[in-house]
Design a protein around this motif. Sequence first.
Motif, PDB file in Angstrom:
ATOM      1  N   LEU A 186       0.824  -1.211   0.000  1.00 31.75           N
ATOM      2  CA  LEU A 186       0.000   0.000   0.000  1.00 31.75           C
ATOM      3  C   LEU A 186       0.855   1.257   0.000  1.00 31.75           C
ATOM      4  CD1 LEU A 186      -2.815  -0.997   2.516  1.00 31.75           C
ATOM      5  CD2 LEU A 186      -2.864  -1.028   0.025  1.00 31.75           C
ATOM      6  N   ALA A 187       2.085   1.138   0.461  1.00 29.99           N
ATOM      7  CA  ALA A 187       2.971   2.299   0.461  1.00 29.99           C
ATOM      8  C   ALA A 187       3.553   2.571  -0.924  1.00 29.99           C
ATOM      9  CB  ALA A 187       4.107   2.089   1.454  1.00 29.99           C
ATOM     10  N   CYS A 188       3.282   1.670  -1.873  1.00 27.56           N
ATOM     11  CA  CYS A 188       3.912   1.779  -3.194  1.00 27.56           C
ATOM     12  C   CYS A 188       2.935   1.828  -4.371  1.00 27.56           C
ATOM     13  CB  CYS A 188       4.864   0.596  -3.415  1.00 27.56           C
ATOM     14  SG  CYS A 188       6.119   0.382  -2.146  1.00 27.56           S
ATOM     15  N   SER A 195       2.122   5.657 -14.506  1.00 22.73           N
ATOM     16  CA  SER A 195       3.349   5.399 -13.756  1.00 22.73           C
ATOM     17  C   SER A 195       3.921   4.039 -14.116  1.00 22.73           C
ATOM     18  CB  SER A 195       3.062   5.449 -12.247  1.00 22.73           C
ATOM     19  OG  SER A 195       2.568   6.715 -11.876  1.00 22.73           O
ATOM     20  N   SER A 196       5.187   3.879 -13.841  1.00 25.70           N
ATOM     21  CA  SER A 196       5.862   2.611 -14.104  1.00 25.70           C
ATOM     22  C   SER A 196       5.276   1.516 -13.213  1.00 25.70           C
ATOM     23  CB  SER A 196       7.364   2.746 -13.835  1.00 25.70           C
ATOM     24  OG  SER A 196       7.993   1.483 -13.893  1.00 25.70           O
ATOM     25  N   THR A 197       5.200   0.313 -13.760  1.00 24.21           N
ATOM     26  CA  THR A 197       4.688  -0.827 -12.996  1.00 24.21           C
ATOM     27  C   THR A 197       5.776  -1.467 -12.129  1.00 24.21           C
ATOM     28  OG1 THR A 197       5.122  -2.292 -14.866  1.00 24.21           O
ATOM     29  CG2 THR A 197       2.923  -1.351 -14.698  1.00 24.21           C
ATOM     30  N   THR A 198       7.013  -1.021 -12.312  1.00 22.21           N
ATOM     31  CA  THR A 198       8.112  -1.560 -11.513  1.00 22.21           C
ATOM     32  C   THR A 198       8.056  -0.997 -10.103  1.00 22.21           C
ATOM     33  OG1 THR A 198       9.526  -1.741 -13.461  1.00 22.21           O
ATOM     34  CG2 THR A 198      10.607  -1.780 -11.312  1.00 22.21           C
ATOM     35  N   ILE A 199       8.123  -1.867  -9.113  1.00 20.07           N
ATOM     36  CA  ILE A 199       8.080  -1.449  -7.709  1.00 20.07           C
ATOM     37  C   ILE A 199       9.399  -1.833  -7.055  1.00 20.07           C
ATOM     38  CG2 ILE A 199       6.969  -1.782  -5.475  1.00 20.07           C
ATOM     39  CD1 ILE A 199       4.369  -2.264  -6.928  1.00 20.07           C
ATOM     40  N   TRP A 204       7.097   5.067  -4.299  1.00 21.22           N
ATOM     41  CA  TRP A 204       6.230   5.516  -3.213  1.00 21.22           C
ATOM     42  C   TRP A 204       4.880   5.926  -3.780  1.00 21.22           C
ATOM     43  CZ3 TRP A 204       7.785   4.584   1.590  1.00 21.22           C
ATOM     44  CH2 TRP A 204       9.163   4.472   1.833  1.00 21.22           C
ATOM     45  N   SER A 205       3.834   5.670  -3.023  1.00 20.71           N
ATOM     46  CA  SER A 205       2.495   6.089  -3.437  1.00 20.71           C
ATOM     47  C   SER A 205       2.406   7.612  -3.480  1.00 20.71           C
ATOM     48  CB  SER A 205       1.446   5.527  -2.467  1.00 20.71           C
ATOM     49  OG  SER A 205       1.422   4.121  -2.506  1.00 20.71           O
TER      50      SER A 205
END
Length: 216
Positions: A186-188, A195-199, A204-205
């Motif tokens: 949830l923080a990301c 936005s990029s799908t890479t986490i 950050w959200s």
Amino acid sequence: MGIVCPDESKRIEIEEFRRMLLSYAAVHRTKAAAADDEFRNPQHLPTAAEQNRELEEKKVCVTSGVSFLAISIVNQLLLRGYSVRVIVEKQEDLEKLREMEITGEMRQSMNTVDAVMASLNDVQSLSEAFNGYRGVFHTAAFVDPAGLSGYSKSMAEVEVMVSENVTQACAVTPSVKYCVLTSSLLACVWKDLHSSTTIDHDSWSYESICINKKVH
């Protein structure tokens, strides 16, 4: 029919062969002496004190031990040779941990794994649970099976309070040197569609989206 060699030629061959044998013998003695010295003075081997210190450094606690994130962290720590103490709040959680061991959800390991009960609302209780351990992974957080609709502001406030208790307990426990506060996706994940799908650790959200969706 044989070949007859002059005496001088034979003498030279014998002398060369003798020097070769002496050379091999000297090399063998040098290696044997080095091996014997290494055996008598094993400086490269860790002492008992060093081994004990390494074991002490690999003792960590993980809070909220029945959550998916906590179990994942515990399993990874066990793979890396750590001894883990799992912190739970209720007797029911202890029973869940035993079930996870039976079903294989929690990794079976030769390393030490134990579970203790401690109140996340009580700094003293947490400090007693952390005592003797070098690090703490704090993973306690509310899990909302129905989705974000049930996640209230009061829940967020409790999570903040609990995190403060954990960090304070770490600060007053002499053995604890490290404290890791984990978070969920949830923080990301709260970003716009472009936005990029890479986490990763730099993800950050967006605060504005969290405010609009009331997930802050």
